[in-house]
Design a protein around this motif. Structure first.
Motif, PDB file in Angstrom:
ATOM      1  N   ASP A 194       0.855  -1.191   0.000  1.00 53.55           N
ATOM      2  CA  ASP A 194       0.000   0.000   0.000  1.00 53.55           C
ATOM      3  C   ASP A 194       0.893   1.245   0.000  1.00 53.55           C
ATOM      4  O   ASP A 194       2.098   1.142  -0.231  1.00 53.55           O
ATOM      5  CB  ASP A 194      -0.962  -0.010   1.210  1.00 53.55           C
ATOM      6  CG  ASP A 194      -0.220   0.022   2.544  1.00 53.55           C
ATOM      7  OD1 ASP A 194       1.022   0.163   2.562  1.00 53.55           O
ATOM      8  OD2 ASP A 194      -0.895  -0.096   3.587  1.00 53.55           O
TER       9      ASP A 194
ATOM     10  N   VAL B 107      -7.482  -5.734  -9.289  1.00 52.19           N
ATOM     11  CA  VAL B 107      -7.037  -4.343  -9.184  1.00 52.19           C
ATOM     12  C   VAL B 107      -6.256  -3.952 -10.444  1.00 52.19           C
ATOM     13  O   VAL B 107      -6.461  -2.878 -11.014  1.00 52.19           O
ATOM     14  CB  VAL B 107      -6.177  -4.130  -7.912  1.00 52.19           C
ATOM     15  CG1 VAL B 107      -5.840  -2.669  -7.729  1.00 52.19           C
ATOM     16  CG2 VAL B 107      -6.902  -4.665  -6.682  1.00 52.19           C
TER      17      VAL B 107
ATOM     18  N   GLU C 289      -7.901   3.822  -0.603  1.00 55.20           N
ATOM     19  CA  GLU C 289      -7.611   4.807  -1.655  1.00 55.20           C
ATOM     20  C   GLU C 289      -8.040   6.210  -1.212  1.00 55.20           C
ATOM     21  O   GLU C 289      -7.324   7.191  -1.435  1.00 55.20           O
ATOM     22  CB  GLU C 289      -8.324   4.433  -2.958  1.00 55.20           C
ATOM     23  CG  GLU C 289      -7.861   3.104  -3.572  1.00 55.20           C
ATOM     24  CD  GLU C 289      -6.434   3.126  -4.115  1.00 55.20           C
ATOM     25  OE1 GLU C 289      -5.871   4.227  -4.261  1.00 55.20           O
ATOM     26  OE2 GLU C 289      -5.881   2.043  -4.373  1.00 55.20           O
TER      27      GLU C 289
ATOM     28  N   ILE D 141      -3.044  -5.247  -2.559  1.00 53.21           N
ATOM     29  CA  ILE D 141      -2.371  -4.179  -3.302  1.00 53.21           C
ATOM     30  C   ILE D 141      -3.338  -3.006  -3.487  1.00 53.21           C
ATOM     31  O   ILE D 141      -4.538  -3.211  -3.700  1.00 53.21           O
ATOM     32  CB  ILE D 141      -1.829  -4.682  -4.654  1.00 53.21           C
ATOM     33  CG1 ILE D 141      -0.876  -3.653  -5.285  1.00 53.21           C
ATOM     34  CG2 ILE D 141      -2.960  -5.030  -5.640  1.00 53.21           C
ATOM     35  CD1 ILE D 141      -0.014  -4.209  -6.393  1.00 53.21           C
ATOM     36  N   SER D 142      -2.821  -1.791  -3.366  1.00 49.05           N
ATOM     37  CA  SER D 142      -3.631  -0.607  -3.682  1.00 49.05           C
ATOM     38  C   SER D 142      -2.963   0.118  -4.849  1.00 49.05           C
ATOM     39  O   SER D 142      -1.885  -0.279  -5.304  1.00 49.05           O
ATOM     40  CB  SER D 142      -3.733   0.323  -2.465  1.00 49.05           C
ATOM     41  OG  SER D 142      -2.510   0.992  -2.261  1.00 49.05           O
ATOM     42  N   SER D 143      -3.579   1.202  -5.307  1.00 47.59           N
ATOM     43  CA  SER D 143      -3.037   1.886  -6.491  1.00 47.59           C
ATOM     44  C   SER D 143      -1.637   2.443  -6.233  1.00 47.59           C
ATOM     45  O   SER D 143      -0.867   2.645  -7.164  1.00 47.59           O
ATOM     46  CB  SER D 143      -3.985   2.981  -6.966  1.00 47.59           C
ATOM     47  OG  SER D 143      -3.991   4.058  -6.053  1.00 47.59           O
ATOM     48  N   ALA D 144      -1.307   2.662  -4.961  1.00 48.85           N
ATOM     49  CA  ALA D 144       0.049   3.135  -4.641  1.00 48.85           C
ATOM     50  C   ALA D 144       1.086   2.104  -5.093  1.00 48.85           C
ATOM     51  O   ALA D 144       2.168   2.466  -5.565  1.00 48.85           O
ATOM     52  CB  ALA D 144       0.175   3.385  -3.142  1.00 48.85           C
TER      53      ALA D 144
ATOM     54  N   LEU E  76     -10.375  -1.659  -0.049  1.00 52.47           N
ATOM     55  CA  LEU E  76      -9.507  -0.972  -1.014  1.00 52.47           C
ATOM     56  C   LEU E  76     -10.012   0.443  -1.293  1.00 52.47           C
ATOM     57  O   LEU E  76      -9.223   1.389  -1.350  1.00 52.47           O
ATOM     58  CB  LEU E  76      -9.427  -1.795  -2.310  1.00 52.47           C
ATOM     59  CG  LEU E  76      -8.577  -1.216  -3.444  1.00 52.47           C
ATOM     60  CD1 LEU E  76      -7.147  -0.926  -3.000  1.00 52.47           C
ATOM     61  CD2 LEU E  76      -8.563  -2.177  -4.642  1.00 52.47           C
TER      62      LEU E  76
ATOM     63  N   GLY F 191       1.259   2.143  -8.877  1.00 56.71           N
ATOM     64  CA  GLY F 191       1.956   3.348  -9.310  1.00 56.71           C
ATOM     65  C   GLY F 191       3.463   3.145  -9.387  1.00 56.71           C
ATOM     66  O   GLY F 191       4.132   3.742 -10.230  1.00 56.71           O
TER      67      GLY F 191
END
Lengths: 116, 155
Positions: A24, A90, B49, A56-59, B45, A62
């Protein structure tokens, strides 16, 4: 879930990074560091194995976006393998399958690198 | 389960190492409400975010400021409010990210809101420049996610 870890191994000229735990905004810098080490050592063929990654996150995504251009400019690639459905979703939502090659198994990704 | 209303509240320093605590808090409540694991993952999630955006953008990584998370449970409905007192922005200027463009510009971040909108049933962002932001997200428990109470009790 307990933290995040990157384990590194090398198969011929391909670096395999095994991710473990959760990725994250807090742990993404660790992955950045691991990828930066590859770049600094001119290792541009990289496989990310997600088998032991639980989140997992968008970080996290990225980070891959931040390195892919430089890696491809040097004739290398970042290939992904062993994603569970939760992680894959994701990547899929953000359109990553169009940008990166994703393999069921690490060996398939290795074969792809070696077949070139 | 009978129609009942419940409110949960978490006020936590704006630091990335608190994201795990935030996810656990949200996941536990969503599980208690009866969401399936798949939806719990989505809710977790989406909230991650929203909070990551607060930490990185609204507060510019200044951990002295709190993030305020309120979860309201109404019948078949989970509403999550993520509130900050940081920098506001103009939500109308947000555009759907062009991923090739992101790649070309090596931009990182900015994908969070796009994800939130895909993961939740409703997402509303209210921003007051200079005063703060509030993200309101809703997930409904009605799409065959959980067995209806009668069916669960009947066997």
């Amino acid at each position: 879930m307990d933290g995040f870890e990157v384990q590194r191994k090398i198969s011929n000229d391909v670096v395999i990074l095994n991710l473990k735990g959760y990725l994250d905004a807090h742990t993404a810098p660790q992955l950045e560091k691991a990828l930066q080490t590859c770049i600094d050592q001119k290792e541009y063929k990289i496989i990310i194995n997600f088998e032991n990654l639980s989140y997992i996150s968008s970080a996290g995504l990225g980070v891959f976006m931040g390195f892919i251009e430089e890696i491809r400019q040097h004739g290398g690639d970042l290939k992904f393998s062993n994603m569970n459905p939760k992680i894959f979703r994701v990547f899929d939502l953000l359109g990553f399958p169009n940008l990166f090659e994703i393999f069921d198994d690490e060996r398939d990704a290795l074969n792809k690198f070696n077949s070139k | 389960m009978a129609a009942k209303s419940n409110k949960f509240h978490l006020k936590i320093p704006s630091q990335t190492d608190n994201l795990e605590i935030i996810r656990d808090f949200v996941a536990k409540i969503a599980r208690k409400v009866g969401f399936n694991e798949d939806d719990i993952n989505k809710i977790e999630l989406a909230v991650d975010e929203a909070c990551t955006n607060v930490i990185k953008h609204a507060y510019d990584n200044n951990s002295k400021n709190p993030i305020d998370i309120t979860i309201q449970i109404d019948y078949q409905k989970l509403t999550i409010l993520v509130t900050d007192k940081g920098k506001g922005f103009d939500p109308t200027k947000l555009k759907t990210p062009d991923l090739q463009e992101y790649l070309a510009e090596m931009r990182v971040g900015g994908l969070g809101i796009y994800l939130m909108k895909n993961l939740m049933d409703e997402v509303e962002i209210n921003s007051k420049p200079g005063k703060g932001n509030q993200v309101r997200m809703v997930k409904y428990l009605d799409k065959g996610d959980a067995p209806p109470p009668q069916a669960a009790n009947s066997s």
